[in-house]
Design a protein around this motif. Structure first.
Motif, PDB file in Angstrom:
ATOM      1  N   TYR A   1      -4.743   6.871  -1.829  1.00 21.91           N
ATOM      2  CA  TYR A   1      -3.854   5.728  -1.615  1.00 21.91           C
ATOM      3  C   TYR A   1      -3.945   4.780  -2.799  1.00 21.91           C
ATOM      4  CZ  TYR A   1      -7.891   2.761  -0.431  1.00 21.91           C
ATOM      5  OH  TYR A   1      -9.054   2.043  -0.467  1.00 21.91           O
TER       6      TYR A   1
ATOM      7  N   CYS B   1      -2.788   0.536  -4.273  1.00 19.48           N
ATOM      8  CA  CYS B   1      -2.379  -0.815  -3.911  1.00 19.48           C
ATOM      9  C   CYS B   1      -1.573  -1.429  -5.043  1.00 19.48           C
ATOM     10  CB  CYS B   1      -3.609  -1.669  -3.618  1.00 19.48           C
ATOM     11  SG  CYS B   1      -4.812  -1.682  -4.955  1.00 19.48           S
TER      12      CYS B   1
ATOM     13  N   TRP C   1       0.848  -1.191   0.000  1.00 20.45           N
ATOM     14  CA  TRP C   1       0.000   0.000   0.000  1.00 20.45           C
ATOM     15  C   TRP C   1       0.880   1.235   0.000  1.00 20.45           C
ATOM     16  CZ3 TRP C   1      -5.026  -1.331  -0.436  1.00 20.45           C
ATOM     17  CH2 TRP C   1      -5.362  -2.642  -0.092  1.00 20.45           C
TER      18      TRP C   1
ATOM     19  N   LYS D   1      -7.512  -2.370   3.500  1.00 22.68           N
ATOM     20  CA  LYS D   1      -8.429  -1.521   2.737  1.00 22.68           C
ATOM     21  C   LYS D   1      -9.530  -0.957   3.628  1.00 22.68           C
ATOM     22  CE  LYS D   1     -10.172  -3.830  -0.504  1.00 22.68           C
ATOM     23  NZ  LYS D   1     -10.077  -4.834  -1.578  1.00 22.68           N
TER      24      LYS D   1
ATOM     25  N   CYS E   1      -8.902  -2.584  -6.254  1.00 23.44           N
ATOM     26  CA  CYS E   1      -7.861  -3.513  -5.820  1.00 23.44           C
ATOM     27  C   CYS E   1      -8.343  -4.958  -5.912  1.00 23.44           C
ATOM     28  CB  CYS E   1      -7.436  -3.221  -4.380  1.00 23.44           C
ATOM     29  SG  CYS E   1      -6.673  -1.623  -4.177  1.00 23.44           S
TER      30      CYS E   1
END
Lengths: 299, 410
Positions: B283, B285, B145, B269, B353
């Motif tokens: 953010y 992943c 992450w 998450k 993701c």
């Protein structure tokens, strides 16, 4: 002659023995029984489920080849020595200090004994927060402008044991104080008058006259402190969880982890048997001098 | 009544105990999903089971090892629950060996599990040719992450795709005064970081030859040494307050842009979502740091303790069918943060993701088993002890290799 006496004795106290039976049964089956079963399992190859095979000392060989177990033992010895010594000295000094008829004695007594009323989990968590560089004293000092201030005991492998000793001493010193203070209060005031007439300095009176009189209190407090070291688990879990790395692992935590998280009953019971033997070896001389020694002297 | 007293004796923690086989299709389920998102997820299964006419008796016990311990005690004591939750691992293989679980071959074959499920999952739940556990979800524990703002502040234009770019990004973050790598210094998190190095530096072959085959040559190979060296090299990028920190507090460092990267499972998450962060904006992943990075398959399964009671067996069958039904799979996994166990479900409802994970998963060559599926629990425990010591002391690479060798090949 002796057997006749014994039979008479049993008859006379039959009701008392009957009342004790349930308790005796619990001790024999629940306590000694499970202990014996643990020892039995330590010689088996049990992993997740108990097995009835016999593998000799294989689990013990594996145990003493495990570096985490050896670290746990070293940490145990370190904590035991420093905790006992500091706790005892500090507790005694606190008791003597309060015994000087200081003002607000009740306040001091409460303040010193208060930590003992806390559970080990709370103690561990609290000291973890105080010593944590992100939350505790270090952060506070740095926010106040001392940018080079470092107090990282709990997160540093080399110092984490000092932090553990600090927390346990904070927790246990009050108990020693309370026990010894009770003893000091029981000392005949005439004794003090006599030593004053003889002109003996106060510290010598404490060291050579008062403390030897307080021997039963001292033994009691040492036994209570020792028990808390052997079963030390919750404090470590709350404060460091054995870390950083394996730096603050203790035997009780090793046993619990292997028993419940790693499905390794054989190794866990081998470790607990080792602890049992160690404790027995340490307390055997004490018990001997307490019980058998006295019998010898009275005869 | 007799049943009730007996079960109370077996597990003091079980507060909601069903009276065994009183009604048809009554299922007592022991599980450890107690947090907000988790209990919302399991209630999806419970509701679906009741819609099919069953009666769900919930027995939630906080803490994975406590719940599994209670389930095993009930099994040994002869008064098992209808089903119990375990991780997709070898945790339940010993009780299969003792003949204490019912197989669920009937449902499995009817639904063609051999072909529908990813191979590593099949390997974890199929023992001696029979299926013994029903998978619920797939968690990939090794996502990387990153905080977009932190990366931007350090002048990193695009997220890293290789280990070299990753280390360049770590250096840039350090120069910008941001903690480059967020790590919670707990045994399992240090182990997770090491696993990420195994899969990203060593790759799929090394991952399985060291952990599954316990191959002497692989353990002593230059590739494995490189994994250890890379792991050690990461120490300098972690902040001083790391030891003992919880994983969610560590994720919070990315949310507040104090740190750049964190290796953590897809459950992280949930933390971002709760803080109103948006994928791709706040953010991101990354599934790995090489084009063919293995997609490690962890997760959870239900096992079904042995019973001869036809009503209980029927309830067990119905549970398996409910758990693996496509619609239940989608809504359950959306709440749990994991991805469905089967590829034939509607993926449009999944987030970015999870969709990326499903896509990678469709390539069998990238599917890899979780470390806990390749080793017995006690072996995995000693491996984790070595890793945490390696991270927290000055252990040399030579010593680390020889310790791994003796722990794995003992």
């Amino acid at each position: 002659m002796q057997t006749a006496q014994l039979t008479w004795h049993v008859r006379r106290n039959a009701v008392a023995y009957l009342a004790l039976l349930p308790m005796a049964a619990i001790v024999v089956f629940a306590y000694l029984g499970t202990m014996a079963w643990s020892i039995r399992l330590s010689f088996s190859s049990s992993r997740l489920l108990p097995r009835n095979d016999f593998v000799g000392f294989a689990q013990y060989t594996e145990l003493f080849g495990t570096s985490r177990w050896l670290t746990s033992l070293e940490n145990f010895a370190f904590i035991a020595v420093f905790f006992l010594a500091i706790c005892f000295v500090l507790g005694t000094l606190l008791a003597i200090f309060i015994d000087q008829n200081v003002r607000a004695e009740g306040l001091f007594r409460t303040a010193f004994l208060y930590p003992y009323a806390m559970s080990m989990v709370v103690t561990g968590l609290m000291w973890q927060w105080i010593l944590n560089p992100d939350l505790g004293i270090e952060r506070t000092m740095r926010d106040m402008g001392f940018s080079g201030f470092v107090l990282d005991w709990v997160v540093n492998s080399n110092t984490v044991l000092y932090a553990v000793v600090l927390a346990t001493v904070w927790h246990g010193a009050g108990l020693v104080m309370a026990l010894l203070l009770a003893g000091l209060r029981g000392i005949d005031t005439d004794l003090w008058k006599a030593t004053r007439i003889d002109g003996i300095p106060a510290w010598r009176v404490y060291a050579f006259i008062i403390l030897p009189i307080l021997r039963p209190m001292i033994v009691t407090s040492l036994v209570l402190l020792s028990i808390s070291i052997v079963k030390m688990y919750d404090l470590i879990v709350a404060m460091t969880n054995g870390g950083p790395g394996n730096a603050s692992e203790v035997p009780a935590k090793f046993i619990m982890d292997n028993l419940f998280e790693r499905a390794n009953i054989g190794l866990a019971t081998a470790a607990s048997t080792t602890m049992l033997v160690t404790v027995l070896l340490i307390i055997a001389p004490v018990l001997y001098s307490q019980y058998l020694g006295k019998k010898g002297s009275s005869a | 009544m007799f049943h009730k007293t007996k079960s109370l004796a077996h597990t003091a923690m079980a507060l909601t105990i069903g009276a065994g086989a009183a009604h048809a299709q009554e299922a007592e389920v022991i599980h450890f999903w107690t947090s907000g998102g988790e209990s919302a997820a399991i209630s999806v299964i419970a509701e679906a089971f009741e819609e099919r006419g069953g009666n769900w008796v919930d027995n939630a016990i906080a803490g994975g090892s406590a719940a599994r311990g209670a389930a095993i005690n009930r099994i040994i004591g002869g008064d098992p629950s209808t089903a119990a939750l375990f991780n997709t691992s070898q945790q339940y293989h010993e009780i299969i060996g003792e003949g204490l679980l019912n197989d669920i071959d009937g449902v499995a074959n009817r639904n063609d599990w051999d072909n529908v499920l990813p191979a590593p999952i099949v390997d974890a739940i199929k023992v001696d040719g029979k299926y013994y556990a029903a998978p619920v979800n797939i968690h990939m524990p090794l996502w990387l992450w990153y905080s977009s703002d932190a990366l931007q502040e350090a002048g990193i234009e695009s997220p890293p795709e290789t280990m070299e770019e990753f280390f360049a990004a770590l250096d840039a973050l350090q120069e910008a005064g941001i903690t480059p790598l967020a790590l919670g210094g707990q045994r399992w998190q240090e182990n997770l970081l090491f696993s990420a190095m195994m899969t990203n530096v060593g790759g799929h072959d090394l991952w399985t030859s060291v952990y599954a085959d316990k191959d002497e040559a692989a353990i002593n190979s230059p590739e494995f040494r490189e994994v250890i060296e890379t792991f050690i090299r990461l120490k300098q990028y972690v902040d001083d307050a790391s030891p003992g920190r919880n994983w969610n507090d560590t994720t919070a460092m990315l949310i507040s842009d104090e740190a750049g990267f964190q290796f953590m499972g897809d459950w992280a998450k949930g933390e971002f979502k709760q803080a109103d962060q948006e994928i791709g904006v706040d953010y991101g992943c990354l599934p790995g740091l090489r084009a063919d990075s293995p997609y490690v398959l962890g997760g959870d399964v239900f096992v079904f303790p042995r019973t001869d009671d036809p009503a209980q067996i029927e309830a067990q069958t119905m549970l398996v069918e409910t758990i693996t039904a496509p619609d239940v799979q989608v809504s359950f996994n959306n709440l749990k943060g994991s991805i469905p166990i089967r590829s034939d479900v509607d993926a449009t409802a999944l987030d970015e993701c999870a969709a990326l994970g499903m896509e990678i998963l469709s390539d069998p060559s990238r599917q890899a088993p979780d470390a806990s599926q390749m080793m017995e629990e006690y072996v995995y425990g000693s491996v984790q002890d070595i890793i945490t010591e390696l991270w927290n002391t000055d252990m040399s690479v030579d010593e680390a290799v020889s310790r791994f060798d003796s722990a794995l090949r003992n």
